[in-house]
Design a protein around this motif. Structure first.
Motif, PDB file in Angstrom:
ATOM      1  N   THR A 129       1.859  16.052  -2.641  1.00  0.00           N
ATOM      2  CA  THR A 129       1.303  15.412  -1.439  1.00  0.00           C
ATOM      3  C   THR A 129      -0.189  15.151  -1.605  1.00  0.00           C
ATOM      4  OG1 THR A 129       2.923  16.528  -0.021  1.00  0.00           O
ATOM      5  CG2 THR A 129       0.968  15.661   1.056  1.00  0.00           C
ATOM      6  N   ARG A 139      -1.602  12.497  -4.080  1.00  0.00           N
ATOM      7  CA  ARG A 139      -1.524  11.100  -3.623  1.00  0.00           C
ATOM      8  C   ARG A 139      -2.645  10.796  -2.619  1.00  0.00           C
ATOM      9  NH1 ARG A 139       3.526  12.238  -5.176  1.00  0.00           N
ATOM     10  NH2 ARG A 139       4.727  10.505  -6.035  1.00  0.00           N
ATOM     11  N   ALA A 188       6.969  10.932  -0.260  1.00  0.00           N
ATOM     12  CA  ALA A 188       7.256  10.947  -1.700  1.00  0.00           C
ATOM     13  C   ALA A 188       7.406  12.381  -2.206  1.00  0.00           C
ATOM     14  CB  ALA A 188       6.131  10.229  -2.453  1.00  0.00           C
ATOM     15  N   TYR A 218       0.827  -1.215   0.000  1.00  0.00           N
ATOM     16  CA  TYR A 218       0.000   0.000   0.000  1.00  0.00           C
ATOM     17  C   TYR A 218       0.858   1.260   0.000  1.00  0.00           C
ATOM     18  CZ  TYR A 218      -3.351   3.555   1.355  1.00  0.00           C
ATOM     19  OH  TYR A 218      -4.107   4.707   1.390  1.00  0.00           O
ATOM     20  N   ARG A 273      -1.622  12.262 -12.303  1.00  0.00           N
ATOM     21  CA  ARG A 273      -2.899  11.633 -12.686  1.00  0.00           C
ATOM     22  C   ARG A 273      -3.929  11.728 -11.559  1.00  0.00           C
ATOM     23  NH1 ARG A 273      -1.839   5.988 -15.604  1.00  0.00           N
ATOM     24  NH2 ARG A 273       0.419   6.057 -15.520  1.00  0.00           N
ATOM     25  N   ALA A 298       2.509   9.861   1.503  1.00  0.00           N
ATOM     26  CA  ALA A 298       2.348  10.944   0.516  1.00  0.00           C
ATOM     27  C   ALA A 298       3.351  12.063   0.773  1.00  0.00           C
ATOM     28  CB  ALA A 298       0.912  11.485   0.571  1.00  0.00           C
ATOM     29  N   ILE A 315      -4.733   3.118  -6.984  1.00  0.00           N
ATOM     30  CA  ILE A 315      -5.313   2.579  -5.739  1.00  0.00           C
ATOM     31  C   ILE A 315      -6.823   2.384  -5.909  1.00  0.00           C
ATOM     32  CG2 ILE A 315      -5.780   3.125  -3.293  1.00  0.00           C
ATOM     33  CD1 ILE A 315      -2.988   4.425  -3.222  1.00  0.00           C
ATOM     34  N   THR A 316      -7.273   1.230  -5.463  1.00  0.00           N
ATOM     35  CA  THR A 316      -8.690   0.870  -5.646  1.00  0.00           C
ATOM     36  C   THR A 316      -9.406   0.763  -4.293  1.00  0.00           C
ATOM     37  OG1 THR A 316      -8.195  -1.476  -5.474  1.00  0.00           O
ATOM     38  CG2 THR A 316      -8.088  -0.507  -7.690  1.00  0.00           C
ATOM     39  N   VAL A 326       1.010   4.235  -2.772  1.00  0.00           N
ATOM     40  CA  VAL A 326       0.782   5.662  -2.505  1.00  0.00           C
ATOM     41  C   VAL A 326       1.961   6.468  -3.041  1.00  0.00           C
ATOM     42  CG1 VAL A 326       0.547   7.440  -0.709  1.00  0.00           C
ATOM     43  CG2 VAL A 326      -0.682   5.274  -0.472  1.00  0.00           C
ATOM     44  N   ARG A 327       3.157   5.965  -2.825  1.00  0.00           N
ATOM     45  CA  ARG A 327       4.364   6.705  -3.251  1.00  0.00           C
ATOM     46  C   ARG A 327       4.506   6.752  -4.773  1.00  0.00           C
ATOM     47  NH1 ARG A 327       8.586   7.766   0.253  1.00  0.00           N
ATOM     48  NH2 ARG A 327       9.973   7.746  -1.532  1.00  0.00           N
ATOM     49  N   HIS A 328       4.250   5.615  -5.446  1.00  0.00           N
ATOM     50  CA  HIS A 328       4.633   5.534  -6.863  1.00  0.00           C
ATOM     51  C   HIS A 328       3.483   5.417  -7.853  1.00  0.00           C
ATOM     52  CE1 HIS A 328       8.738   5.322  -5.574  1.00  0.00           C
ATOM     53  NE2 HIS A 328       8.476   4.272  -4.821  1.00  0.00           N
ATOM     54  N   ARG A 343     -13.169   7.099   0.586  1.00  0.00           N
ATOM     55  CA  ARG A 343     -13.040   5.682   0.906  1.00  0.00           C
ATOM     56  C   ARG A 343     -12.949   5.395   2.405  1.00  0.00           C
ATOM     57  NH1 ARG A 343      -8.999   4.985  -4.142  1.00  0.00           N
ATOM     58  NH2 ARG A 343     -10.517   4.179  -5.623  1.00  0.00           N
ATOM     59  N   ASN A 397      -5.966  10.634  -4.566  1.00  0.00           N
ATOM     60  CA  ASN A 397      -6.099   9.387  -5.334  1.00  0.00           C
ATOM     61  C   ASN A 397      -6.340   8.199  -4.412  1.00  0.00           C
ATOM     62  OD1 ASN A 397      -5.775  10.520  -7.874  1.00  0.00           O
ATOM     63  ND2 ASN A 397      -3.571  10.194  -7.935  1.00  0.00           N
ATOM     64  N   SER A 406      -0.277   6.204  -7.025  1.00  0.00           N
ATOM     65  CA  SER A 406      -1.497   6.425  -6.229  1.00  0.00           C
ATOM     66  C   SER A 406      -2.751   6.393  -7.098  1.00  0.00           C
ATOM     67  CB  SER A 406      -1.416   7.755  -5.480  1.00  0.00           C
ATOM     68  OG  SER A 406      -1.386   8.844  -6.374  1.00  0.00           O
ATOM     69  N   TYR A 407      -2.597   6.746  -8.381  1.00  0.00           N
ATOM     70  CA  TYR A 407      -3.751   6.747  -9.302  1.00  0.00           C
ATOM     71  C   TYR A 407      -4.329   5.336  -9.470  1.00  0.00           C
ATOM     72  CZ  TYR A 407       0.279   5.504 -12.105  1.00  0.00           C
ATOM     73  OH  TYR A 407       1.437   4.915 -12.529  1.00  0.00           O
ATOM     74  N   THR A 446      -1.341   6.791   4.970  1.00  0.00           N
ATOM     75  CA  THR A 446      -1.497   7.455   3.669  1.00  0.00           C
ATOM     76  C   THR A 446      -0.809   8.814   3.699  1.00  0.00           C
ATOM     77  OG1 THR A 446      -3.645   6.367   3.392  1.00  0.00           O
ATOM     78  CG2 THR A 446      -3.204   8.272   1.982  1.00  0.00           C
TER      79      THR A 446
END
Lengths: 126, 200
Positions: B162, B165, A110, A70, B78, A107, A81-82, A74-76, B2, B168, A78-79, A103
């Motif tokens: 920050t 992330r 990174a 996880y 993104r 974040a 993540i489901t 988040v670091r690489h 979420r 997302n 994040s788009y 989280t």
């Protein structure tokens, strides 16, 4: 005509003055200090997760399961993540607050790495 | 969102503030506000101070330009939520269409030489290797950018790097296009300033 005691500035003038004071406060604290404070808050505040775990996520070092995948995501990526990713870490850790804390730490970590890379390039360019 | 705690787990003071925002704006509160007001001593209190400083504090960049920088970083990461909100503010400020697709065409130079050089610098920082070559800095300086402007750019980048992330990961979004516009206008109106009282 609004009733206002003589000598008192109009409300819009007060807003300008307050903004100036706020601006001075913001300038007085460097952005580096602000980021250091942000990191300290994430680590030093009492949380659901262990301080050491949050610190590891913030330093970008490997964290134990169930967080490993996880935090990497988040670091690489994040788009990507489901809902299922979140459901997994919530169930495995037993706490939404734990997921919130990890989280944020991942974040900020990174983003701080990238900031440091940019600042270093700026310094090295002379 | 979420995590359910971010929809209903706030302390009384913050819960009242979020309810008032909902009533005044007639839309769900900004998810960034929900995150920042949830246990604010952990993140939100210091985070919002940094955001206000980077986005509305003194800088060689105009406020509209900083919105473009933020939207650009969000596009690289993104993050559709942040792209939508900050193109919305930029569009409102600049009185011209600003979309993610237009930001993708930044190399065409339609945002002007300073922003084009800065986008190239940011792209190098955000997507490049851990060490960025000094040539990216030299090119930006050649386009007329001062080191102070480049440094400010990096802090805007940090802010968005920050929150992109977080957005997302935690599933930020809006219900309708009208809600997106409302959220963008509200954020611009308050100038990223949240009373300290709500952050304790």
């Amino acid at each position: 005509m609004a009733l206002r005691p003589r000598g008192l500035p109009p409300p819009e003038r007060l807003v300008v003055v307050l903004r100036r004071i706020t601006g001075r406060t913001l300038r007085a604290m460097t952005r580096g200090d602000q980021i250091a404070g942000l990191s300290a808050g994430l680590v030093d505040t009492t949380g659901v997760t262990a301080r050491e775990l949050r610190e590891a996520a913030l330093r970008g070092v490997r964290v134990p399961d169930p967080w490993t995948a996880y935090v990497e995501k988040v670091r690489h990526a994040s788009y990507g993540i489901t809902d299922q990713d979140i459901e997994y870490v919530v169930a495995a850790s037993g706490s939404e607050d734990a997921v919130f804390e990890m989280t944020l730490a991942a974040a900020v970590s990174a983003a701080a790495d990238r900031l440091e890379a940019g600042l270093r390039a700026l310094r090295e360019a002379g | 969102m979420r995590l359910r705690v971010l929809d209903g787990g706030h302390r009384l003071r913050q819960r009242i503030a979020l309810t008032m925002i909902r009533l005044a704006s007639r839309t769900a509160p900004d998810p960034v506000a929900k995150v920042s007001l949830y246990r604010p001593e952990l993140f939100g209190s210091r985070w919002l101070q940094l955001v206000e400083s980077a986005m509305r504090g003194p800088s060689e960049w105009s406020e509209a330009e900083r919105e473009l920088l933020g939207a650009f970083v969000s596009r690289l990461n993104r993050c559709p939520f942040c792209v939508g909100i900050h193109t919305g503010i930029a569009e409102h400020r600049l009185h011209e269409p600003v979309t993610g697709e237009r930001l993708d065409r930044w190399r065409d130079g339609e945002f002007g030489p300073r922003l084009t050089a800065t986008f190239a610098f940011l792209e190098g920082v955000m997507t490049g290797p851990p060490r960025i070559g000094s040539d990216a800095v030299e090119r930006a300086r050649a386009a007329g950018l001062s080191d102070a402007a480049l440094s400010d750019t990096l802090y805007v980048g940090f802010v968005f790097d920050t929150i992109n992330r977080v957005a997302n990961a935690l599933g930020f979004g809006w219900e309708t296009e009208a809600d997106r516009i409302k959220l963008a206008r509200s954020l611009d109106r308050i100038r990223y300033h949240v009373p300290r009282l709500l952050l304790r």
